[in-house]
Design a protein around this motif. Structure first.
Motif, mmCIF file in Angstrom:
data_model
loop_
_atom_site.group_PDB
_atom_site.id
_atom_site.type_symbol
_atom_site.label_atom_id
_atom_site.label_comp_id
_atom_site.label_asym_id
_atom_site.label_seq_id
_atom_site.Cartn_x
_atom_site.Cartn_y
_atom_site.Cartn_z
ATOM 1 N N ARG A 1 0.783 4.154 -2.711
ATOM 2 C CA ARG A 1 0.571 5.555 -2.362
ATOM 3 C C ARG A 1 1.560 6.461 -3.106
ATOM 4 N NH1 ARG A 1 0.443 9.226 2.177
ATOM 5 N NH2 ARG A 1 2.295 8.450 3.182
ATOM 6 N N SER B 1 -5.107 3.020 -11.251
ATOM 7 C CA SER B 1 -6.495 3.468 -11.259
ATOM 8 C C SER B 1 -7.004 3.612 -9.832
ATOM 9 C CB SER B 1 -7.356 2.454 -12.011
ATOM 10 O OG SER B 1 -7.338 1.233 -11.314
ATOM 11 N N THR B 2 -8.033 4.424 -9.693
ATOM 12 C CA THR B 2 -8.621 4.610 -8.371
ATOM 13 C C THR B 2 -9.140 3.285 -7.822
ATOM 14 O OG1 THR B 2 -9.195 6.870 -8.876
ATOM 15 C CG2 THR B 2 -10.412 5.855 -7.085
ATOM 16 N N LYS C 1 -5.887 -7.560 12.665
ATOM 17 C CA LYS C 1 -4.694 -7.630 13.507
ATOM 18 C C LYS C 1 -5.037 -7.186 14.922
ATOM 19 C CE LYS C 1 -0.139 -5.398 13.684
ATOM 20 N NZ LYS C 1 -0.275 -4.018 14.156
ATOM 21 N N TRP D 1 -6.378 1.303 -6.324
ATOM 22 C CA TRP D 1 -5.965 1.887 -5.050
ATOM 23 C C TRP D 1 -6.984 1.562 -3.958
ATOM 24 C CZ3 TRP D 1 -2.839 3.647 -1.590
ATOM 25 C CH2 TRP D 1 -3.315 4.436 -0.554
ATOM 26 N N GLU D 2 -8.263 1.662 -4.316
ATOM 27 C CA GLU D 2 -9.296 1.398 -3.314
ATOM 28 C C GLU D 2 -9.270 -0.046 -2.823
ATOM 29 O OE1 GLU D 2 -13.269 3.537 -3.017
ATOM 30 O OE2 GLU D 2 -12.802 3.654 -5.145
ATOM 31 N N ASN E 1 -6.257 -0.326 -0.557
ATOM 32 C CA ASN E 1 -6.405 0.465 0.660
ATOM 33 C C ASN E 1 -7.410 -0.182 1.620
ATOM 34 O OD1 ASN E 1 -5.938 2.841 2.267
ATOM 35 N ND2 ASN E 1 -7.976 3.537 1.632
ATOM 36 N N GLU E 2 -8.545 -0.612 1.097
ATOM 37 C CA GLU E 2 -9.553 -1.249 1.959
ATOM 38 C C GLU E 2 -9.024 -2.568 2.507
ATOM 39 O OE1 GLU E 2 -13.242 -1.553 -0.152
ATOM 40 O OE2 GLU E 2 -13.434 0.628 -0.299
ATOM 41 N N LEU F 1 -6.730 -1.779 5.325
ATOM 42 C CA LEU F 1 -7.453 -1.322 6.517
ATOM 43 C C LEU F 1 -8.121 -2.494 7.231
ATOM 44 C CD1 LEU F 1 -9.059 1.979 5.134
ATOM 45 C CD2 LEU F 1 -7.159 1.775 6.751
ATOM 46 N N SER G 1 -11.985 4.875 2.724
ATOM 47 C CA SER G 1 -11.724 3.926 1.636
ATOM 48 C C SER G 1 -10.939 4.569 0.517
ATOM 49 C CB SER G 1 -13.030 3.427 1.027
ATOM 50 O OG SER G 1 -13.674 2.594 1.916
ATOM 51 N N GLN H 1 -2.567 12.809 -10.986
ATOM 52 C CA GLN H 1 -3.427 11.759 -11.519
ATOM 53 C C GLN H 1 -4.581 12.335 -12.331
ATOM 54 O OE1 GLN H 1 -5.816 9.561 -8.666
ATOM 55 N NE2 GLN H 1 -5.418 7.674 -9.786
ATOM 56 N N ARG I 1 0.822 -1.200 0.000
ATOM 57 C CA ARG I 1 0.000 0.000 0.000
ATOM 58 C C ARG I 1 0.863 1.261 0.000
ATOM 59 N NH1 ARG I 1 -1.892 3.292 4.419
ATOM 60 N NH2 ARG I 1 -3.897 4.243 3.955
ATOM 61 N N GLU I 2 1.968 1.217 0.727
ATOM 62 C CA GLU I 2 2.851 2.373 0.749
ATOM 63 C C GLU I 2 3.438 2.620 -0.648
ATOM 64 O OE1 GLU I 2 2.564 4.177 3.223
ATOM 65 O OE2 GLU I 2 4.061 5.668 2.644
ATOM 66 N N ARG J 1 0.275 6.619 -6.975
ATOM 67 C CA ARG J 1 -1.173 6.647 -7.217
ATOM 68 C C ARG J 1 -1.550 7.247 -8.547
ATOM 69 N NH1 ARG J 1 -5.465 8.338 -2.782
ATOM 70 N NH2 ARG J 1 -6.755 8.262 -4.623
ATOM 71 N N SER K 1 -0.296 14.084 -5.548
ATOM 72 C CA SER K 1 -0.516 12.894 -6.369
ATOM 73 C C SER K 1 -1.912 12.932 -7.004
ATOM 74 C CB SER K 1 -0.258 11.643 -5.539
ATOM 75 O OG SER K 1 -1.435 10.976 -5.220
#
Lengths: 322, 474
Positions: free
Chosen positions: A95, A102-103, A120, A106-107, A110-111, A114, B54, B241, A91-92, A98, B237
């Motif tokens: 980031r 594509s969004t 954890k 990333w989503e 990212n989800e 999370l 999200s 984008q 994820r880093e 990005r 960013s």
């Protein structure tokens, strides 16, 4: 494409692939341990040997209990390769690039991150109560990890242009996958049988079967072979040209991706990474399983890992450093 | 709860008049909120927050122990600006940017405004943003300030004032665009009924503004970020984008023979335009701070030779010095022969004898700020400070009077804001974004920042502020 971006794309994909493999390793071993009885105690350390992180493990944990191994491989923040750490790093990397993905990619990532973070937290809380490693919900969690990785691949496939970013993504994924397939096969080397007479026994076959499952290869293997047989399994996972986790398949993908990112047409000088991949692929294609077994499977797998590492460092030199 | 119990005393409230009636532009919103009810509002607010999480629209808090990721607090009750008010604001902002641009051109060129003694020379030359290296520069198309985020506030009567001009690397526009996306999901029925002016095309305007700076067909454009640890990294960013351009760090760039290149997997590639989100003095260790690790050696020389366009131009910082700010109405008059459409906040300059005396004696009633401070740092709000804090700050002023200005405490306007499960009044400001390309474009609305703590006047996100969507109607 910026060299820095190419490197991040490459690592983002390696880490996702690694997380997926780890989740399968743990789950298969978990399932195997449920099938065994007191006569054949289950073994968890082979998992740690397989990943190459045994030294790290022994620094921190005194016993080889299932709880410790599972914790080490899933959520341990001090294990750089734990599922949690793979996800944070993937994820880093995402980031920092990005603007190149594509969004929806990333989503997904990212989800995913999370939710693993949430698991954890819950895991640690439950652990404090019970102290038991194999908690209810472990299999569900591991399945969730695999599915999320697969939706990441799906998203990658369907939402970004199949240009350089894509090719560096595949390079990362298949280099990691090839490495993990060698390690899965090598796991049998570390799983001990109670005695030499047990070679070919039910337990032996059960263990081989679990290797197949660790590579998600069980069904596809069954299409190709009638029985579970060690040589056939090794042949399938090393030399099969169509199964997406075999070494040969991964190398084909690596060769093709390298060709795309190098932009060299036929007849033009090729770079060192390409040379290394092609040479090794040709060598593998000329092998057969008997010759491999004659050399010794464990030694042979070591050799593949070295070759893969060399291809990896040539990619780094050619594309990421300037 | 609810909106019927809402109170905002002794201050201009954006939604309600002094008599407690909803203003015309808020009628529909008010009745919608009433029909939805408190529970539903809270529910929608929490799903809006989940969506932001999200999307990863977060900033990281590095504290003790585990680092924490937070979303920028976001309030779902929008702030509405009626169109007639907006029209005036828009022309005021255009006027201001035009005048400031002419000012910079003159300042680093002939210096007529100094010769005519409209602004004292020593004030300009002692400004931290004034860069001698920029004297004689000729930026492409004569434009210095390409991107501006001007902070506006309302006083007790509801009149908008300019609080400050942000001409260096103003941030926040990504929140405007993301907040809007989330609001469309959260209150589709309001978007259906109200004629809200859209903001989504900002990145296109930004891109064509940047393209305008290069004289080549299909220029290569990049956004330059200090890196992933910068608090505005998300925005850098995001903009790269949305514009479909490169996002680069200093280490991705190299200057050869006065041209700027980026390091790619296929070797070096020339860049034509850079939207830089890095401060002037960090850009080039050869020309400015030699200790900058973020910069690129030789980029300023490449710029001077006209081989790369930079937005904003180096040197613009002098025009958002808070001391120079106090001269902006005069600057507008001098270059355009017009009165300022949007007034300044009355400002005392501690470097002037009379003002200095007044500030020292009345510090408990004033807001005092450092001329180059930002993010709510280096300031004191008189009425909210202790005697000791006032004494300490006086010493700072006495030590460096040039560096401090003072303003009366403005009773910033309030907007109803969802706090836990109640609607309470919170102070806001407004930061519209202005682009100077072929023509001047003002984004309709802007970032409404909210001071989330009760009674607080500090809206900066680094100080716990949040944001709201801003709707320009019609």
């Amino acid at each position: 494409m910026l060299s820095r971006v190419a490197e991040s794309v490459f690592w983002m994909n390696r880490y996702v692939e690694r997380a997926e493999n780890y989740s399968r390793f743990i789950d298969v071993n978990h399932q195997l341990s449920l099938d065994l009885n007191d006569e054949f105690p289950n073994q968890w350390m082979p998992l740690v040997f397989t990943t190459g992180d045994a030294a790290e493990f022994q620094k921190k944990y005194e016993t080889h209990s299932p709880a410790n191994v599972i914790r080490f491989m899933t959520f341990d923040e001090e294990n750089p390769n734990s599922i949690f750490n793979c996800l944070s790093r993937a994820r880093e990397n995402a980031r920092t690039i990005r603007e190149n993905i594509s969004t929806s990619m990333w989503e997904v990532l990212n989800e995913f991150y999370l939710l693993v973070k949430e698991h954890k937290k819950n895991y640690h809380e439950k652990q404090n109560l019970s102290g038991d490693g194999i908690s209810v919900g472990l299999s569900e969690f591991l399945a969730f990890v695999r599915k999320s990785c697969q939706s990441f691949y799906g998203c990658l496939d369907a939402t970004i242009s199949h240009d350089e970013v894509w090719s560096f993504a595949l390079l990362g994924r298949f280099l990691e996958r090839a490495d993990k397939t060698t390690r899965i096969l090598d796991m049998k080397y570390f799983i001990l049988l109670p005695s030499i007479q047990d070679v070919g026994s039910t337990l032996d076959l059960l263990q081989w079967l679990s290797l197949l499952k660790s590579a998600s290869a069980h069904e596809m293997y069954n299409h190709r072979y009638k029985k579970v047989h060690p040589k056939d399994i090794a042949e399938f996972l090393i030399l099969n040209e169509t199964f997406p986790r075999s070494i040969v398949f991964c190398l084909q993908e690596i060769e093709e991706s390298l060709e795309k990112v190098s932009g060299t047409k036929e007849g033009l000088p090729r770079n060192l990474a390409q040379e290394a991949a092609t040479t090794y692929l040709n060598r593998l294609r000329s092998e057969n399983i008997d010759s491999i077994f004659n050399k010794g499977l464990h030694e042979y797998l070591d050799d593949i890992q070295i070759e893969l590492n060399q291809i990896g460092s040539k990619i780094v030199e050619r594309f990421f450093i300037n | 709860m609810f909106i019927a119990d809402y109170e905002s005393k002794n201050v201009y409230d954006e939604m309600f008049s002094k008599e407690g009636n909803a203003r015309q532009s808020y009628h529909f919103l008010k009745s919608k909120m009433e029909s939805l009810g408190g529970l539903e509002l809270v529910k929608r607010s929490s799903s809006a927050e989940k969506a932001l999480m999200s999307l990863g629209i977060t900033f990281t808090l590095y504290g003790e122990g585990e680092q924490q990721e937070r979303i920028m607090p976001f309030d779902v009750i929008p702030r509405i600006v009626p169109s007639e008010e907006w029209v005036r604001m828009e022309s005021g902002l255009k006027q201001r940017i035009q005048a400031l641009n002419l000012f910079l051109k003159d300042l680093y060129g002939e210096g007529k405004i100094l010769k005519d003694k409209v602004i004292p020379r020593d004030i300009v030359e002692s400004s931290a943003g004034y860069l001698k290296q920029c004297i004689g520069l000729k930026p492409p198309k004569d434009i210095w300030i390409h991107i501006t985020g001007t902070d506006l506030v309302r006083d007790g009567e509801g009149t908008f004032h300019v609080l400050e001009d942000n001409l260096r690397c103003p941030s926040g526009v990504s929140y405007v665009l993301e907040n809007r996306e989330v609001m469309k999901r959260t209150f589709p029925e309001l978007f259906d009924k109200l004629n809200i002016r859209q903001v989504y095309d900002y990145p296109y305007h930004l891109r064509s503004m940047l393209e305008n700076l290069a004289d080549v067909e299909d220029p290569v454009i990049a956004v330059w970020t200090p890196g992933v640890f910068n608090s505005a990294y998300y925005e850098h960013s995001f903009l790269a984008q949305k514009m479909g351009v490169f996002l680069v760090e200093g280490s991705d760039l190299v200057v050869e023979k006065d041209h700027v290149f980026m390091k790619t997997t296929k070797g070096l590639r020339k860049i034509d335009v850079i939207y830089r989100r890095i401060d002037d003095t960090f850009m080039d260790p050869n020309s400015f701070r030699p200790d900058s690790l973020l910069g690129v050696k030789g980029i300023f020389e490449a710029y001077k030779k006209g081989n790369i366009a930079l937005a904003n131009a180096p040197g613009t910082g002098v025009a958002d010095d808070k001391v120079i700010y106090s001269f902006v109405p005069k600057i507008i008059k001098y270059y355009l022969g017009e009165e300022a459409i949007i007034p300044n906040v009355p400002t005392y300059l501690c470097s002037q004898e009379d003002d200095f005396k007044y500030v020292i004696e009345n510090i408990h009633n004033l807001v005092v700020k450092a001329a180059n401070g930002a993010g709510g740092y280096g300031m004191i709000i008189g009425p909210k400070s202790t005697k000791q804090e006032q004494e300490d700050f006086k010493k700072l002023i006495i030590g460096d009077p040039r560096n401090y200005i003072a303003q009366p405490v403005l009773n910033l306007s309030t907007v109803p804001t969802l706090i836990a499960d109640k609607i309470e009044a919170r102070h806001v400001d407004l930061r519209p974004f202005i682009l100077y390309g072929k023509e001047i474009y003002v984004m309709p609305g802007g970032l409404t920042r909210v001071a989330l703590r009760k009674g607080s006047l500090v809206v900066n996100s680094s100080q716990g502020g949040g944001s709201k969507d801003t709707w320009v109607l019609g």
